[in-house]
Design a protein around this motif. Structure first.
Motif, PDB file in Angstrom:
ATOM      1  N   ILE A 193      48.632  65.935  10.500  1.00 25.49           N
ATOM      2  CA  ILE A 193      49.828  66.192  10.748  1.00 25.49           C
ATOM      3  C   ILE A 193      50.714  65.162  11.333  1.00 25.49           C
ATOM      4  CG2 ILE A 193      51.250  67.969  12.328  1.00 25.49           C
ATOM      5  CD1 ILE A 193      48.872  70.005  11.879  1.00 25.49           C
ATOM      6  N   CYS A 194      50.028  64.656  12.470  1.00 27.12           N
ATOM      7  CA  CYS A 194      50.956  63.464  13.099  1.00 27.12           C
ATOM      8  C   CYS A 194      51.090  62.142  12.210  1.00 27.12           C
ATOM      9  CB  CYS A 194      50.036  62.955  14.483  1.00 27.12           C
ATOM     10  SG  CYS A 194      50.428  64.148  15.842  1.00 27.12           S
ATOM     11  N   VAL A 195      50.225  61.848  11.291  1.00 23.02           N
ATOM     12  CA  VAL A 195      50.550  60.796  10.387  1.00 23.02           C
ATOM     13  C   VAL A 195      51.547  61.309   9.385  1.00 23.02           C
ATOM     14  CG1 VAL A 195      49.437  59.581   8.420  1.00 23.02           C
ATOM     15  CG2 VAL A 195      48.229  59.715  10.496  1.00 23.02           C
ATOM     16  N   LYS A 196      51.434  62.286   8.971  1.00 24.17           N
ATOM     17  CA  LYS A 196      52.446  62.764   7.834  1.00 24.17           C
ATOM     18  C   LYS A 196      53.974  62.766   8.586  1.00 24.17           C
ATOM     19  CE  LYS A 196      53.572  66.634   4.838  1.00 24.17           C
ATOM     20  NZ  LYS A 196      53.091  68.125   4.283  1.00 24.17           N
ATOM     21  N   ARG A 197      53.924  63.158   9.889  1.00 31.46           N
ATOM     22  CA  ARG A 197      55.067  63.161  10.391  1.00 31.46           C
ATOM     23  C   ARG A 197      55.631  61.844  10.759  1.00 31.46           C
ATOM     24  NH1 ARG A 197      54.397  65.328  15.595  1.00 31.46           N
ATOM     25  NH2 ARG A 197      53.570  63.392  16.359  1.00 31.46           N
ATOM     26  N   GLU A 198      54.804  61.013  11.128  1.00 34.33           N
ATOM     27  CA  GLU A 198      55.250  59.523  11.209  1.00 34.33           C
ATOM     28  C   GLU A 198      55.831  58.941  10.097  1.00 34.33           C
ATOM     29  OE1 GLU A 198      52.384  56.852  13.293  1.00 34.33           O
ATOM     30  OE2 GLU A 198      53.085  57.591  15.072  1.00 34.33           O
ATOM     31  N   MET A 202      47.136  68.566  29.166  1.00 34.49           N
ATOM     32  CA  MET A 202      46.420  69.321  27.877  1.00 34.49           C
ATOM     33  C   MET A 202      45.096  70.319  28.458  1.00 34.49           C
ATOM     34  SD  MET A 202      47.555  68.334  24.999  1.00 34.49           S
ATOM     35  CE  MET A 202      45.995  68.923  24.173  1.00 34.49           C
ATOM     36  N   GLN A 203      44.544  69.794  29.097  1.00 29.16           N
ATOM     37  CA  GLN A 203      43.226  70.880  29.814  1.00 29.16           C
ATOM     38  C   GLN A 203      43.905  71.931  30.243  1.00 29.16           C
ATOM     39  OE1 GLN A 203      40.215  68.781  29.779  1.00 29.16           O
ATOM     40  NE2 GLN A 203      39.376  70.877  30.063  1.00 29.16           N
ATOM     41  N   THR A 204      45.083  71.965  30.821  1.00 27.89           N
ATOM     42  CA  THR A 204      45.693  73.343  31.546  1.00 27.89           C
ATOM     43  C   THR A 204      46.051  74.164  30.366  1.00 27.89           C
ATOM     44  OG1 THR A 204      46.466  72.193  33.278  1.00 27.89           O
ATOM     45  CG2 THR A 204      47.366  74.129  33.099  1.00 27.89           C
ATOM     46  N   LEU A 264      48.679  69.049  20.913  1.00 30.16           N
ATOM     47  CA  LEU A 264      48.507  67.451  20.795  1.00 30.16           C
ATOM     48  C   LEU A 264      49.492  66.636  19.981  1.00 30.16           C
ATOM     49  CD1 LEU A 264      44.661  67.301  19.950  1.00 30.16           C
ATOM     50  CD2 LEU A 264      45.861  66.305  21.871  1.00 30.16           C
ATOM     51  N   CYS A 265      49.866  67.648  18.964  1.00 27.06           N
ATOM     52  CA  CYS A 265      51.134  67.153  17.942  1.00 27.06           C
ATOM     53  C   CYS A 265      52.616  66.886  18.983  1.00 27.06           C
ATOM     54  CB  CYS A 265      51.398  67.876  16.644  1.00 27.06           C
ATOM     55  SG  CYS A 265      49.894  67.752  15.534  1.00 27.06           S
ATOM     56  N   ILE A 266      52.486  67.885  19.545  1.00 27.18           N
ATOM     57  CA  ILE A 266      53.978  67.887  20.390  1.00 27.18           C
ATOM     58  C   ILE A 266      53.857  66.967  21.412  1.00 27.18           C
ATOM     59  CG2 ILE A 266      55.485  69.484  21.776  1.00 27.18           C
ATOM     60  CD1 ILE A 266      55.708  69.920  18.697  1.00 27.18           C
ATOM     61  N   LEU A 267      52.897  66.963  22.275  1.00 23.15           N
ATOM     62  CA  LEU A 267      52.807  66.187  23.386  1.00 23.15           C
ATOM     63  C   LEU A 267      52.362  64.533  23.276  1.00 23.15           C
ATOM     64  CD1 LEU A 267      51.368  68.869  26.048  1.00 23.15           C
ATOM     65  CD2 LEU A 267      53.616  68.238  25.630  1.00 23.15           C
ATOM     66  N   VAL A 268      51.254  64.197  22.673  1.00 25.37           N
ATOM     67  CA  VAL A 268      50.687  63.103  22.233  1.00 25.37           C
ATOM     68  C   VAL A 268      51.752  62.234  21.294  1.00 25.37           C
ATOM     69  CG1 VAL A 268      48.737  61.681  21.710  1.00 25.37           C
ATOM     70  CG2 VAL A 268      48.585  64.008  23.123  1.00 25.37           C
ATOM     71  N   ARG A 269      51.630  62.964  20.053  1.00 30.55           N
ATOM     72  CA  ARG A 269      52.436  62.536  19.101  1.00 30.55           C
ATOM     73  C   ARG A 269      51.893  61.014  18.234  1.00 30.55           C
ATOM     74  NH1 ARG A 269      57.385  64.878  18.308  1.00 30.55           N
ATOM     75  NH2 ARG A 269      58.226  62.860  17.166  1.00 30.55           N
ATOM     76  N   ALA A 292      41.628  64.453  22.439  1.00 32.10           N
ATOM     77  CA  ALA A 292      40.822  65.642  22.124  1.00 32.10           C
ATOM     78  C   ALA A 292      39.406  65.485  22.713  1.00 32.10           C
ATOM     79  CB  ALA A 292      41.016  65.946  20.671  1.00 32.10           C
ATOM     80  N   LEU A 293      38.683  64.173  22.653  1.00 32.65           N
ATOM     81  CA  LEU A 293      37.408  64.250  22.933  1.00 32.65           C
ATOM     82  C   LEU A 293      37.502  64.183  24.460  1.00 32.65           C
ATOM     83  CD1 LEU A 293      36.010  61.496  20.392  1.00 32.65           C
ATOM     84  CD2 LEU A 293      35.841  64.227  20.342  1.00 32.65           C
ATOM     85  N   THR A 294      38.270  63.667  25.186  1.00 36.39           N
ATOM     86  CA  THR A 294      38.459  63.774  26.968  1.00 36.39           C
ATOM     87  C   THR A 294      38.506  65.078  27.222  1.00 36.39           C
ATOM     88  OG1 THR A 294      39.616  61.640  26.900  1.00 36.39           O
ATOM     89  CG2 THR A 294      39.685  63.094  28.550  1.00 36.39           C
TER      90      THR A 294
END
Length: 195
Positions: A164-169, A1-3, A108-113, A122-124
């Motif tokens: 977005i992730c809640v809606k997708r789930e 994510m950082q990269t 985040l939505c693609i990798l973490v899901r 995100a906070l990290t």
């Protein structure tokens, strides 16, 4: 994510700085592609990043800008760099951070899901940037503008990505069946075919 976050910033910041920032002041800071434009909190805050001489008072401490062992400017000499930073540069970097938040939402939505993990990721990411920028600039960020941008970036990223992730789930977890009338018609058709 950082990269991915830093890759996004490194694609956004140089062209925007080249277009909007003052070229002379940008040259003395190492140019638009200088890593300090991403990693130094003083660039976003609009503070000078040039080191001063030890023992001089705060306002006369800027004796010049150096890059690659060459002095690019000597401070307060007529016709040369005057020790001030370009205020537009901080706004361009802050705008780039806010635009990068939308790319971070996608990452985040693609990798973490998982919505419950997004806040942590995100906070990290934000905390890691604060640690890295403190190490790079050798000083803890003291600019209110920097902290406002970081807070706005993290709030935007977490809020929108979680939605977005809640809606997708919710859409992936629910099976949508045809209306009951269509099911009855299908069952009757099956019975008629069997006979």
């Amino acid at each position: 994510m950082q990269t991915l976050h830093y890759l996004t910033l490194s694609v956004l910041i140089p062209p925007l700085l080249s277009f909007f920032a003052e070229p002379g002041a940008l040259f003395f800071e190492g140019g638009a592609t200088n890593v300090g434009m991403i990693m130094d909190w003083r660039e976003m805050a609009g503070r000078p990043t040039v080191r001063g001489m030890q023992g001089e008072d705060r306002w006369n401490a800027y004796y010049g800008a150096w890059s690659g062992g060459k002095q690019l400017g000597s401070g307060w000499v007529e016709g040369m760099w005057d020790g001030r930073t370009d205020p537009m540069r901080g706004w361009v970097i802050a705008f780039s951070w806010m635009f990068a938040s939308f790319a971070d939402i996608y990452y985040l939505c693609i990798l973490v899901r998982r919505p419950r993990l997004l806040l942590d990721f995100a906070l990290t990411l934000g905390f890691s940037h604060i640690v890295l920028t403190t190490y790079y600039s050798a000083s803890i960020p003291t600019s209110l503008f920097f902290w406002i941008v970081m807070f706005t970036w993290s709030a935007t990223t977490v809020t929108i990505a979680e939605q977005i992730c809640v809606k997708r789930e919710m859409t992936e977890g629910l099976v949508i069946s045809p209306p009951r009338d269509e099911v009855d018609d299908l069952e009757m058709g099956e019975l008629l075919r069997r006979d």
